[in-house]
Design a protein around this motif. Sequence first.
Motif, PDB file in Angstrom:
ATOM      1  N   ILE A  57       0.839  -1.201   0.000  1.00 28.31           N
ATOM      2  CA  ILE A  57       0.000   0.000   0.000  1.00 28.31           C
ATOM      3  C   ILE A  57       0.875   1.252   0.000  1.00 28.31           C
ATOM      4  O   ILE A  57       1.809   1.373   0.779  1.00 28.31           O
ATOM      5  CB  ILE A  57      -0.921  -0.001   1.221  1.00 28.31           C
ATOM      6  CG1 ILE A  57      -1.923  -1.160   1.094  1.00 28.31           C
ATOM      7  CG2 ILE A  57      -1.648   1.331   1.379  1.00 28.31           C
ATOM      8  CD1 ILE A  57      -2.726  -1.424   2.320  1.00 28.31           C
ATOM      9  N   ALA A  85      -6.487  -0.571   6.584  1.00 27.22           N
ATOM     10  CA  ALA A  85      -5.664  -1.460   5.766  1.00 27.22           C
ATOM     11  C   ALA A  85      -5.360  -2.761   6.500  1.00 27.22           C
ATOM     12  O   ALA A  85      -5.430  -3.852   5.910  1.00 27.22           O
ATOM     13  CB  ALA A  85      -4.354  -0.760   5.390  1.00 27.22           C
ATOM     14  N   ILE A  96       0.139  -6.705   5.499  1.00 22.85           N
ATOM     15  CA  ILE A  96       0.062  -5.382   4.891  1.00 22.85           C
ATOM     16  C   ILE A  96       1.443  -4.732   4.927  1.00 22.85           C
ATOM     17  O   ILE A  96       2.078  -4.664   5.983  1.00 22.85           O
ATOM     18  CB  ILE A  96      -0.956  -4.479   5.626  1.00 22.85           C
ATOM     19  CG1 ILE A  96      -2.378  -5.020   5.464  1.00 22.85           C
ATOM     20  CG2 ILE A  96      -0.869  -3.047   5.124  1.00 22.85           C
ATOM     21  CD1 ILE A  96      -2.896  -5.038   4.049  1.00 22.85           C
ATOM     22  N   PHE A  98       2.665  -1.260   4.418  1.00 23.82           N
ATOM     23  CA  PHE A  98       2.192   0.122   4.317  1.00 23.82           C
ATOM     24  C   PHE A  98       3.404   1.028   4.101  1.00 23.82           C
ATOM     25  O   PHE A  98       4.157   1.297   5.020  1.00 23.82           O
ATOM     26  CB  PHE A  98       1.452   0.497   5.602  1.00 23.82           C
ATOM     27  CG  PHE A  98       0.401   1.555   5.438  1.00 23.82           C
ATOM     28  CD1 PHE A  98      -0.919   1.210   5.176  1.00 23.82           C
ATOM     29  CD2 PHE A  98       0.716   2.894   5.561  1.00 23.82           C
ATOM     30  CE1 PHE A  98      -1.904   2.178   5.047  1.00 23.82           C
ATOM     31  CE2 PHE A  98      -0.254   3.871   5.427  1.00 23.82           C
ATOM     32  CZ  PHE A  98      -1.569   3.513   5.168  1.00 23.82           C
ATOM     33  N   ILE A 118      -3.947   4.036  -0.239  1.00 24.18           N
ATOM     34  CA  ILE A 118      -4.861   4.366   0.864  1.00 24.18           C
ATOM     35  C   ILE A 118      -4.267   5.566   1.593  1.00 24.18           C
ATOM     36  O   ILE A 118      -3.346   5.439   2.385  1.00 24.18           O
ATOM     37  CB  ILE A 118      -5.059   3.178   1.830  1.00 24.18           C
ATOM     38  CG1 ILE A 118      -5.483   1.917   1.071  1.00 24.18           C
ATOM     39  CG2 ILE A 118      -6.108   3.534   2.879  1.00 24.18           C
ATOM     40  CD1 ILE A 118      -5.775   0.724   1.953  1.00 24.18           C
ATOM     41  N   ILE A 248     -10.258   4.288  -1.708  1.00 25.52           N
ATOM     42  CA  ILE A 248      -9.078   3.444  -1.857  1.00 25.52           C
ATOM     43  C   ILE A 248      -8.833   3.303  -3.350  1.00 25.52           C
ATOM     44  O   ILE A 248      -9.743   2.932  -4.105  1.00 25.52           O
ATOM     45  CB  ILE A 248      -9.303   2.070  -1.204  1.00 25.52           C
ATOM     46  CG1 ILE A 248      -9.478   2.238   0.312  1.00 25.52           C
ATOM     47  CG2 ILE A 248      -8.154   1.116  -1.509  1.00 25.52           C
ATOM     48  CD1 ILE A 248      -9.886   0.964   1.025  1.00 25.52           C
TER      49      ILE A 248
END
Length: 299
Positions: A57, A85, A96, A98, A118, A248
């Motif tokens: 992400i 998320a 995830i 991130f 995101i 998103i």
Amino acid sequence: MSDMSTKLRMLAAAASIATMVTCSAYAQSFDTSGVKVDQALADRLPAKIKSAGVLTIGSDTAYAPWEFLSETDGQTPVGIDVDIADAIGKKLGVKIDFQTSAFDAILPALGTKFDLGISALSITKERMKAVNFVSYTQSGNLWAVKAGNPTNFDPANLCGTKIAIMSGTSHEKEVVEESQKCTSSGKKEIELIPFKVQTEALTRVAAGGADATFSGPATIGYAAKNSNGQLETMEATPAMAQIGNNGIAVAKSDEKLTELIADTINSLINDGTYKAILDTWGIGSAIVDKAVVNPQVND
């Protein structure tokens, strides 16, 4: 006042705002450990993501309370979007990743560097030409000024004002449009002071280097609340306070992943996780009833 004195004041304001926002927000992250895998959803993951076991992400991590870096190590992302998320990852049975990105570099990297974007992204017609969106929160607009409003900033009279703004945002676009209205009517243009991250725009206002800054109500309200009296909020005029959707973002070519993310958000809505996350952060007003792929927007 000397340039050095001004710089020192700005540095002090930056340290104060950043410290207070991160310290207070870090403690209230939602615990997603209780979110269970939905195997029917997990089975729909693209083979590449399923094989890697990771959703990557892209996010601008300097936009509290949506996403920012914790004060414990200055590296761990926390915030509303991080919790959402994480909940998506738990539902789909993947980890995830991130990652911090410049805000305007998120969308071009979808499908290559990032699976999802995101980052409290406003859904606009222009952006939907390039990417798909799944609506997941709603938001309006709010102003922040230095406490006491020493420059007598008036949201109804923006011409000739000095506005600190985050580059590449829908808020910047709105202020640019207002400035064009000023010049077309023979009035002085709005002076925009662009910053890569919203915290820098807030810092400039708190230090007295700009009349105001303009952003979403969660971000502005949260910053003012945690600024130790350095900032206060002001309502936007009806023309600039219209409600919109955050989305998103997914690569335009990946319709299956887009639909999967919408169904996953709706699963989180249905089991109560979604509302619990937003309530934890005190932004229940941003709740939507249903996640929608590429919803209709006004602009």
